[in-house]
Design an enzyme around this catalytic site. Structure first.
Site, mmCIF file in Angstrom:
data_model
loop_
_atom_site.group_PDB
_atom_site.id
_atom_site.type_symbol
_atom_site.label_atom_id
_atom_site.label_comp_id
_atom_site.label_asym_id
_atom_site.label_seq_id
_atom_site.Cartn_x
_atom_site.Cartn_y
_atom_site.Cartn_z
ATOM 1 N N CYS A 116 0.815 -1.230 0.000
ATOM 2 C CA CYS A 116 0.000 0.000 0.000
ATOM 3 C C CYS A 116 0.844 1.273 0.000
ATOM 4 O O CYS A 116 0.339 2.355 -0.279
ATOM 5 C CB CYS A 116 -0.948 0.004 1.191
ATOM 6 S SG CYS A 116 -2.001 -1.441 1.250
ATOM 7 N N HIS A 252 -3.214 7.135 3.027
ATOM 8 C CA HIS A 252 -3.649 5.832 2.517
ATOM 9 C C HIS A 252 -5.031 5.534 3.104
ATOM 10 O O HIS A 252 -5.272 5.741 4.292
ATOM 11 C CB HIS A 252 -2.636 4.768 2.935
ATOM 12 C CG HIS A 252 -3.093 3.373 2.635
ATOM 13 N ND1 HIS A 252 -3.658 3.034 1.437
ATOM 14 C CD2 HIS A 252 -3.080 2.242 3.390
ATOM 15 C CE1 HIS A 252 -3.972 1.749 1.463
ATOM 16 N NE2 HIS A 252 -3.638 1.249 2.633
ATOM 17 N N ASN A 282 -10.053 -0.127 0.545
ATOM 18 C CA ASN A 282 -8.594 -0.054 0.472
ATOM 19 C C ASN A 282 -8.148 -0.554 -0.908
ATOM 20 O O ASN A 282 -8.330 -1.728 -1.223
ATOM 21 C CB ASN A 282 -8.021 -0.923 1.599
ATOM 22 C CG ASN A 282 -6.507 -0.917 1.636
ATOM 23 O OD1 ASN A 282 -5.843 -0.477 0.703
ATOM 24 N ND2 ASN A 282 -5.956 -1.430 2.724
HETATM 25 O O1 UT7 Z 1 -3.386 -1.306 3.814
HETATM 26 C C1 UT7 Z 1 -3.065 -2.036 4.947
HETATM 27 C C2 UT7 Z 1 -4.134 -2.823 5.345
HETATM 28 N N1 UT7 Z 1 -4.760 -3.119 6.476
HETATM 29 C C3 UT7 Z 1 -5.338 -2.312 7.356
HETATM 30 O O2 UT7 Z 1 -5.121 -1.177 7.424
HETATM 31 C C4 UT7 Z 1 -6.270 -2.922 8.313
HETATM 32 C C5 UT7 Z 1 -6.024 -2.525 9.721
HETATM 33 N N2 UT7 Z 1 -7.020 -3.147 10.582
HETATM 34 C C6 UT7 Z 1 -8.314 -2.783 10.550
HETATM 35 O O3 UT7 Z 1 -8.721 -1.925 9.812
HETATM 36 C C7 UT7 Z 1 -9.228 -3.428 11.562
HETATM 37 O O4 UT7 Z 1 -8.464 -4.155 12.495
HETATM 38 C C8 UT7 Z 1 -10.280 -4.360 10.908
HETATM 39 C C9 UT7 Z 1 -11.313 -3.538 10.174
HETATM 40 C C10 UT7 Z 1 -9.609 -5.339 9.971
HETATM 41 C C11 UT7 Z 1 -11.011 -5.139 12.003
HETATM 42 O O5 UT7 Z 1 -11.605 -4.261 12.935
HETATM 43 P P1 UT7 Z 1 -11.442 -4.503 14.511
HETATM 44 O O6 UT7 Z 1 -12.237 -3.467 15.167
HETATM 45 O O7 UT7 Z 1 -9.960 -4.532 14.782
HETATM 46 O O8 UT7 Z 1 -12.131 -5.897 14.686
HETATM 47 P P2 UT7 Z 1 -11.516 -7.265 15.232
HETATM 48 O O9 UT7 Z 1 -10.559 -7.853 14.253
HETATM 49 O O10 UT7 Z 1 -11.061 -7.068 16.645
HETATM 50 O O11 UT7 Z 1 -12.809 -8.148 15.265
HETATM 51 C C12 UT7 Z 1 -13.892 -7.861 16.187
HETATM 52 C C13 UT7 Z 1 -14.959 -8.908 15.966
HETATM 53 C C14 UT7 Z 1 -14.433 -10.343 15.987
HETATM 54 O O12 UT7 Z 1 -15.415 -11.143 16.607
HETATM 55 P P3 UT7 Z 1 -15.259 -11.579 18.157
HETATM 56 O O13 UT7 Z 1 -13.972 -12.340 18.217
HETATM 57 O O14 UT7 Z 1 -15.220 -10.287 18.916
HETATM 58 O O15 UT7 Z 1 -16.482 -12.402 18.380
HETATM 59 C C15 UT7 Z 1 -14.338 -10.695 14.533
HETATM 60 O O16 UT7 Z 1 -14.469 -12.096 14.308
HETATM 61 O O17 UT7 Z 1 -15.559 -8.728 14.682
HETATM 62 C C16 UT7 Z 1 -15.516 -9.967 13.969
HETATM 63 N N3 UT7 Z 1 -15.402 -9.643 12.550
HETATM 64 C C17 UT7 Z 1 -16.456 -9.378 11.784
HETATM 65 N N4 UT7 Z 1 -17.778 -9.336 12.048
HETATM 66 C C18 UT7 Z 1 -18.599 -8.998 11.040
HETATM 67 C C19 UT7 Z 1 -14.264 -9.553 11.808
HETATM 68 N N5 UT7 Z 1 -14.586 -9.222 10.551
HETATM 69 C C20 UT7 Z 1 -15.935 -9.108 10.510
HETATM 70 C C21 UT7 Z 1 -16.842 -8.773 9.490
HETATM 71 N N6 UT7 Z 1 -18.174 -8.735 9.804
HETATM 72 N N7 UT7 Z 1 -16.456 -8.484 8.243
#
Ligand code: UT7
Length: 325
Positions: A116, A252, A282
């Site tokens: 990215c 980004h 993204n």
């Molecule tokens: O260009 C470089 C690329 N990457 C990034 O910049 C990404 C950086 N990270 C992020 O943007 C965030 O960490 C995410 C958007 C990927 C995830 O958000 P989060 O607030 O960190 O969520 P999490 O990974 O802590 O997940 C929270 C919950 C989990 O469930 P439990 O364990 O709390 O029951 C996940 O399984 O949300 C669940 N979850 C979803 N639920 C519905 C993860 N993805 C999804 C989804 N829909 N798509």
């Protein structure tokens, strides 16, 4: 006679026509519009047609950038294309773009991959090569067909990414005091599996791994905020510019919450940041040039403005560029 500064002479972008909404994605994986919107700020993303390639999108963005610069393909002697989704392992997608646009054979053409942060790596490379005086006009492109490296069964990644291309023409500044002021690139030596495509490469250890994006989102989030904040501070400090002198930050576009956190730490209001993650998700290397082009089109960047570009990506690479528009 002093060497003229190297400036952005034109910008362009291309986005596929197919819009994939959060609603539609929630029919593919266990997710919801509400979850995606509140956790990422994304409402929809673009998906390239089956036959449409990274080179096609890159050429369309490049053509638009040439038109906006008032230059023709024959004026370009350097093409640098940032992508993690090249059409082919070889030749470089930059060479395919050269052919599509009719850029002459004396042009140097190559790809860079810094995920990215790719556009900022390409920009810095072009700046160096143009400043040497050995090249005159560069076409710098970020283009991705990320839909081909997504696991459409993995809700933690497939909701985040989209396809697009953005481009810029760089060359000798046409207005006094406009041009690139400084760049800063780096890479944090963290484990590759924080954010990677494990399969599809030459590593024998990963021969059977899938060629799809895998990410430890929470860890990447924290590193991303810190890396972009740090690179912004470094570059501003190095050039004796305070954050409030920046007219527009083009970050980004990975997650609205990441952009809001950077705004908070830099003590800048959100209206100084150009945001289009809601419409495209993204788009990796395409993200910064696409946002830059749109910001300029929307009148958010005007001649004489100080503009700050910041990005981070797999590696974990990071980069920033300070520009007097
Ligand atoms: O260009 C470089 C690329 N990457 C990034 O910049 C990404 C950086 N990270 C992020 O943007 C965030 O960490 C995410 C958007 C990927 C995830 O958000 P989060 O607030 O960190 O969520 P999490 O990974 O802590 O997940 C929270 C919950 C989990 O469930 P439990 O364990 O709390 O029951 C996940 O399984 O949300 C669940 N979850 C979803 N639920 C519905 C993860 N993805 C999804 C989804 N829909 N798509």
């Amino acid at each position: 006679m002093a060497t003229p500064s190297i400036a952005f002479l034109g910008t362009g972008s291309y986005t596929p026509t197919r819009i994939l909404s959060n609603q539609e994605i929630s029919q593919l994986v266990e997710t919801s519009d509400e979850w995606i919107l509140t956790r990422t700020g994304i409402r929809e993303r673009r998906i390239a047609a089956g036959t449409e390639t990274t080179a096609d999108m890159a050429a369309a963005a490049g053509k638009a950038a040439l038109e906006s610069a008032g230059l023709s393909p024959g004026d370009i002697d350097l093409v640098i294309l940032a992508t993690l989704t090249p059409d082919l392992p070889m030749p470089a997608t930059a060479c395919l773009v050269q052919q599509r646009l009719g850029i002459p054979s004396r042009a140097a053409c190559f790809d860079v991959n810094a995920a990215c942060t790719g556009f900022l790596y390409a920009l810095d490379t072009a700046w160096g090569m143009l400043s040497s005086g050995r090249y005159r006009h560069a076409l710098v492109i970020g283009a991705e067909k990320l839909s081909t490296v997504l696991d459409w069964k993995d809700r933690t990644t497939c909701v985040l990414f989209g396809d697009a291309a953005g481009a810029a023409v760089l060359g000798p500044a046409r207005r006094e005091s406009s041009g690139l002021i400084g760049t800063r690139l780096g890479s944090l030596p963290l484990p590759a599996d924080l954010l990677w495509v494990p399969g599809g490469g030459s590593s024998p250890a990963n021969l059977d791994d899938p060629r799809v994006i895998r990410m430890k989102g929470k860890e990447v989030f924290k590193v991303a905020v810190r890396a972009m904040e740090d690179v912004a501070r470094d570059i501003l400090e190095q050039h004796h510019v305070s954050a409030d002198q920046i007219a527009c930050v083009v970050p980004h576009q990975a997650n609205l919450r990441i952009i809001e956190a950077i705004a908070h730490y830099l003590k800048l209001p959100m209206d100084r940041f150009y945001v289009n993650v809601d419409r495209y998700g993204n788009t990796s290397a395409a993200s910064v040039p696409l946002a830059l082009h749109e910001a300029q089109q929307a009148g958010r960047i005007r001649p004489g403005d100080l503009v700050l570009l910041v990005a981070f990506g797999a590696g974990l690479t990071y980069g920033g560029a300070l520009v007097r528009w």
